[in-house]
Design a protein around this motif. Structure first.
Motif, PDB file in Angstrom:
ATOM      1  N   VAL A 168      58.945  34.628  13.614  1.00 51.90           N
ATOM      2  CA  VAL A 168      57.923  35.526  14.133  1.00 51.90           C
ATOM      3  C   VAL A 168      56.731  35.499  13.177  1.00 51.90           C
ATOM      4  O   VAL A 168      56.874  35.786  11.989  1.00 51.90           O
ATOM      5  CB  VAL A 168      58.449  36.968  14.280  1.00 51.90           C
ATOM      6  N   ARG A 169      55.584  35.123  13.731  1.00 54.82           N
ATOM      7  CA  ARG A 169      54.339  35.106  12.951  1.00 54.82           C
ATOM      8  C   ARG A 169      53.654  36.452  13.163  1.00 54.82           C
ATOM      9  O   ARG A 169      53.465  36.900  14.291  1.00 54.82           O
ATOM     10  CB  ARG A 169      53.441  33.969  13.438  1.00 54.82           C
ATOM     11  N   VAL A 170      53.273  37.104  12.066  1.00 56.19           N
ATOM     12  CA  VAL A 170      52.545  38.370  12.139  1.00 56.19           C
ATOM     13  C   VAL A 170      51.124  38.098  11.655  1.00 56.19           C
ATOM     14  O   VAL A 170      50.925  37.593  10.550  1.00 56.19           O
ATOM     15  CB  VAL A 170      53.208  39.470  11.278  1.00 56.19           C
ATOM     16  N   THR A 171      50.165  38.397  12.517  1.00 59.15           N
ATOM     17  CA  THR A 171      48.756  38.175  12.185  1.00 59.15           C
ATOM     18  C   THR A 171      47.996  39.494  12.296  1.00 59.15           C
ATOM     19  O   THR A 171      48.500  40.471  12.845  1.00 59.15           O
ATOM     20  CB  THR A 171      48.098  37.161  13.145  1.00 59.15           C
ATOM     21  N   ALA A 202      49.188  52.967  11.369  1.00 58.44           N
ATOM     22  CA  ALA A 202      50.518  52.396  11.548  1.00 58.44           C
ATOM     23  C   ALA A 202      50.367  50.879  11.635  1.00 58.44           C
ATOM     24  O   ALA A 202      49.385  50.374  12.199  1.00 58.44           O
ATOM     25  CB  ALA A 202      51.152  52.941  12.820  1.00 58.44           C
ATOM     26  N   VAL A 203      51.334  50.157  11.093  1.00 54.22           N
ATOM     27  CA  VAL A 203      51.252  48.697  11.033  1.00 54.22           C
ATOM     28  C   VAL A 203      51.030  48.087  12.416  1.00 54.22           C
ATOM     29  O   VAL A 203      50.241  47.149  12.557  1.00 54.22           O
ATOM     30  CB  VAL A 203      52.510  48.119  10.347  1.00 54.22           C
ATOM     31  N   HIS A 204      51.696  48.603  13.448  1.00 48.22           N
ATOM     32  CA  HIS A 204      51.541  48.012  14.784  1.00 48.22           C
ATOM     33  C   HIS A 204      50.121  48.166  15.328  1.00 48.22           C
ATOM     34  O   HIS A 204      49.744  47.469  16.261  1.00 48.22           O
ATOM     35  CB  HIS A 204      52.568  48.602  15.768  1.00 48.22           C
ATOM     36  N   ARG A 205      49.304  49.022  14.724  1.00 50.32           N
ATOM     37  CA  ARG A 205      47.915  49.211  15.178  1.00 50.32           C
ATOM     38  C   ARG A 205      46.985  48.108  14.678  1.00 50.32           C
ATOM     39  O   ARG A 205      45.910  47.912  15.234  1.00 50.32           O
ATOM     40  CB  ARG A 205      47.388  50.570  14.723  1.00 50.32           C
ATOM     41  N   PHE A 206      47.372  47.406  13.616  1.00 47.41           N
ATOM     42  CA  PHE A 206      46.477  46.374  13.078  1.00 47.41           C
ATOM     43  C   PHE A 206      47.120  45.000  12.978  1.00 47.41           C
ATOM     44  O   PHE A 206      46.537  44.079  12.409  1.00 47.41           O
ATOM     45  CB  PHE A 206      45.880  46.795  11.723  1.00 47.41           C
ATOM     46  N   THR A 207      48.322  44.836  13.542  1.00 46.31           N
ATOM     47  CA  THR A 207      48.974  43.526  13.513  1.00 46.31           C
ATOM     48  C   THR A 207      49.346  43.088  14.925  1.00 46.31           C
ATOM     49  O   THR A 207      49.425  43.882  15.851  1.00 46.31           O
ATOM     50  CB  THR A 207      50.254  43.540  12.655  1.00 46.31           C
ATOM     51  N   HIS A 208      49.573  41.796  15.041  1.00 43.65           N
ATOM     52  CA  HIS A 208      50.046  41.181  16.282  1.00 43.65           C
ATOM     53  C   HIS A 208      51.238  40.310  15.913  1.00 43.65           C
ATOM     54  O   HIS A 208      51.175  39.549  14.938  1.00 43.65           O
ATOM     55  CB  HIS A 208      48.928  40.325  16.902  1.00 43.65           C
ATOM     56  N   ARG A 209      52.308  40.437  16.664  1.00 38.38           N
ATOM     57  CA  ARG A 209      53.516  39.640  16.428  1.00 38.38           C
ATOM     58  C   ARG A 209      53.607  38.557  17.492  1.00 38.38           C
ATOM     59  O   ARG A 209      53.420  38.826  18.668  1.00 38.38           O
ATOM     60  CB  ARG A 209      54.750  40.525  16.453  1.00 38.38           C
ATOM     61  N   GLU A 210      53.914  37.337  17.058  1.00 37.83           N
ATOM     62  CA  GLU A 210      54.042  36.215  17.978  1.00 37.83           C
ATOM     63  C   GLU A 210      55.319  35.452  17.667  1.00 37.83           C
ATOM     64  O   GLU A 210      55.520  35.002  16.540  1.00 37.83           O
ATOM     65  CB  GLU A 210      52.834  35.279  17.816  1.00 37.83           C
ATOM     66  N   GLY A 211      56.164  35.337  18.655  1.00 38.98           N
ATOM     67  CA  GLY A 211      57.387  34.564  18.482  1.00 38.98           C
ATOM     68  C   GLY A 211      57.100  33.077  18.511  1.00 38.98           C
ATOM     69  O   GLY A 211      56.288  32.606  19.310  1.00 38.98           O
ATOM     70  N   LEU A 212      57.742  32.357  17.620  1.00 40.59           N
ATOM     71  CA  LEU A 212      57.645  30.908  17.563  1.00 40.59           C
ATOM     72  C   LEU A 212      59.034  30.339  17.800  1.00 40.59           C
ATOM     73  O   LEU A 212      60.033  31.049  17.679  1.00 40.59           O
ATOM     74  CB  LEU A 212      57.148  30.445  16.187  1.00 40.59           C
ATOM     75  N   THR A 213      59.104  29.077  18.095  1.00 40.80           N
ATOM     76  CA  THR A 213      60.412  28.429  18.123  1.00 40.80           C
ATOM     77  C   THR A 213      60.815  28.153  16.677  1.00 40.80           C
ATOM     78  O   THR A 213      59.961  28.142  15.769  1.00 40.80           O
ATOM     79  CB  THR A 213      60.375  27.102  18.905  1.00 40.80           C
ATOM     80  N   ASP A 214      62.090  27.910  16.459  1.00 40.13           N
ATOM     81  CA  ASP A 214      62.545  27.563  15.114  1.00 40.13           C
ATOM     82  C   ASP A 214      61.833  26.308  14.617  1.00 40.13           C
ATOM     83  O   ASP A 214      61.450  26.233  13.445  1.00 40.13           O
ATOM     84  CB  ASP A 214      64.066  27.349  15.083  1.00 40.13           C
ATOM     85  N   LEU A 215      61.622  25.346  15.504  1.00 31.03           N
ATOM     86  CA  LEU A 215      60.931  24.114  15.129  1.00 31.03           C
ATOM     87  C   LEU A 215      59.481  24.392  14.742  1.00 31.03           C
ATOM     88  O   LEU A 215      58.985  23.866  13.733  1.00 31.03           O
ATOM     89  CB  LEU A 215      60.993  23.091  16.261  1.00 31.03           C
ATOM     90  N   GLU A 216      58.784  25.227  15.503  1.00 29.89           N
ATOM     91  CA  GLU A 216      57.399  25.570  15.159  1.00 29.89           C
ATOM     92  C   GLU A 216      57.316  26.248  13.791  1.00 29.89           C
ATOM     93  O   GLU A 216      56.428  25.938  12.991  1.00 29.89           O
ATOM     94  CB  GLU A 216      56.792  26.494  16.221  1.00 29.89           C
ATOM     95  N   ALA A 217      58.238  27.161  13.525  1.00 32.57           N
ATOM     96  CA  ALA A 217      58.254  27.846  12.229  1.00 32.57           C
ATOM     97  C   ALA A 217      58.525  26.858  11.100  1.00 32.57           C
ATOM     98  O   ALA A 217      57.865  26.895  10.056  1.00 32.57           O
ATOM     99  CB  ALA A 217      59.300  28.958  12.234  1.00 32.57           C
ATOM    100  N   GLN A 218      59.463  25.955  11.316  1.00 33.29           N
ATOM    101  CA  GLN A 218      59.794  24.940  10.312  1.00 33.29           C
ATOM    102  C   GLN A 218      58.594  24.022  10.060  1.00 33.29           C
ATOM    103  O   GLN A 218      58.264  23.717   8.903  1.00 33.29           O
ATOM    104  CB  GLN A 218      60.996  24.128  10.783  1.00 33.29           C
ATOM    105  N   GLU A 219      57.933  23.607  11.117  1.00 29.07           N
ATOM    106  CA  GLU A 219      56.755  22.741  10.974  1.00 29.07           C
ATOM    107  C   GLU A 219      55.625  23.473  10.253  1.00 29.07           C
ATOM    108  O   GLU A 219      54.933  22.880   9.433  1.00 29.07           O
ATOM    109  CB  GLU A 219      56.284  22.245  12.342  1.00 29.07           C
ATOM    110  N   TYR A 220      55.436  24.754  10.548  1.00 27.34           N
ATOM    111  CA  TYR A 220      54.388  25.528   9.898  1.00 27.34           C
ATOM    112  C   TYR A 220      54.631  25.585   8.394  1.00 27.34           C
ATOM    113  O   TYR A 220      53.729  25.321   7.597  1.00 27.34           O
ATOM    114  CB  TYR A 220      54.328  26.948  10.486  1.00 27.34           C
TER     115      TYR A 220
END
Length: 185
Positions: free
Chosen positions: A81-84, A47-65
């Motif tokens: 939301v960054r999924v790694t 299942a996807v949740h077994r091999f991924t990690h979700r991390e919330g970012l601010t809108d500014l952090e996402a825009q800068e990324y």
């Protein structure tokens, strides 16, 4: 000077202490797209949740990324939301210390297949040496990517990874397309 023996990725942990699959404090594993998750799920049955990690970012952090890493433009369109890849025991869940990645190359996230190459905001290609900024400085400072440490030029680095500029650019285009699709949901 002796010629290094064995794959640069296989030799990396022993010579530099950690591989790119074993993040240092404050570092993240590779970001994954929905397409990456689908490939990995189809191959492993996990299942996807077994091999991924979700991390919330601010809108500014996402825009800068997205501003800094153009291949990810559109990734955060549905939300910041960054999924790694997930970590287990200080390494990627798919990392085996003796052999490296347990996923076949065609199943791995495109970001992993592209590493250590990346496209900068101005569209130029370089090596992923975010801690240092360029090939010469990474080699001088150490601790980046063993391929970067050992290569004498970008052409030598491409050869170490058994790739070409054209292949790197094609993988970059694929990552950009998958990132845009990820953001569309």
């Amino acid at each position: 000077m002796s010629v290094p023996q064995g794959s640069v990725c296989a030799r990396c942990p022993g010579l530099l202490g950690k591989s790119c699959c074993e993040p240092r404090n404050g570092e993240h594993l590779a970001m994954v797209t929905r397409a990456d998750m689908e490939r990995i799920h189809a191959h492993t049955g996990l299942a996807v949740h077994r091999f991924t990690h979700r991390e919330g970012l601010t809108d500014l952090e996402a825009q800068e990324y997205e501003g800094q890493w153009p291949l990810y433009r559109g990734y955060f369109r549905k939300g910041p939301v960054r999924v790694t890849l997930a970590e287990r025991r200080g390494a990627c869940i798919f990392f085996a210390p003796a052999t490296g990645c347990t996923l076949p190359a065609e199943v791995r996230p495109v970001a992993c297949r592209l590493y250590p190459f990346e496209q900068w905001a101005d569209g130029s290609w370089s090596v992923a040496v975010g801690r240092y900024g360029d090939l010469a400085l990474a080699r001088q400072e150490g601790g980046a990517c063993l391929g970067v440490e050992e290569a004498s030029s970008m052409e030598a680095l491409l050869a170490m990874f058994g790739t070409t500029r054209e292949t790197v650019e094609a993988l970059g285009a694929r990552l950009a397309e998958e990132a845009r699709a990820h953001g569309r949901g």
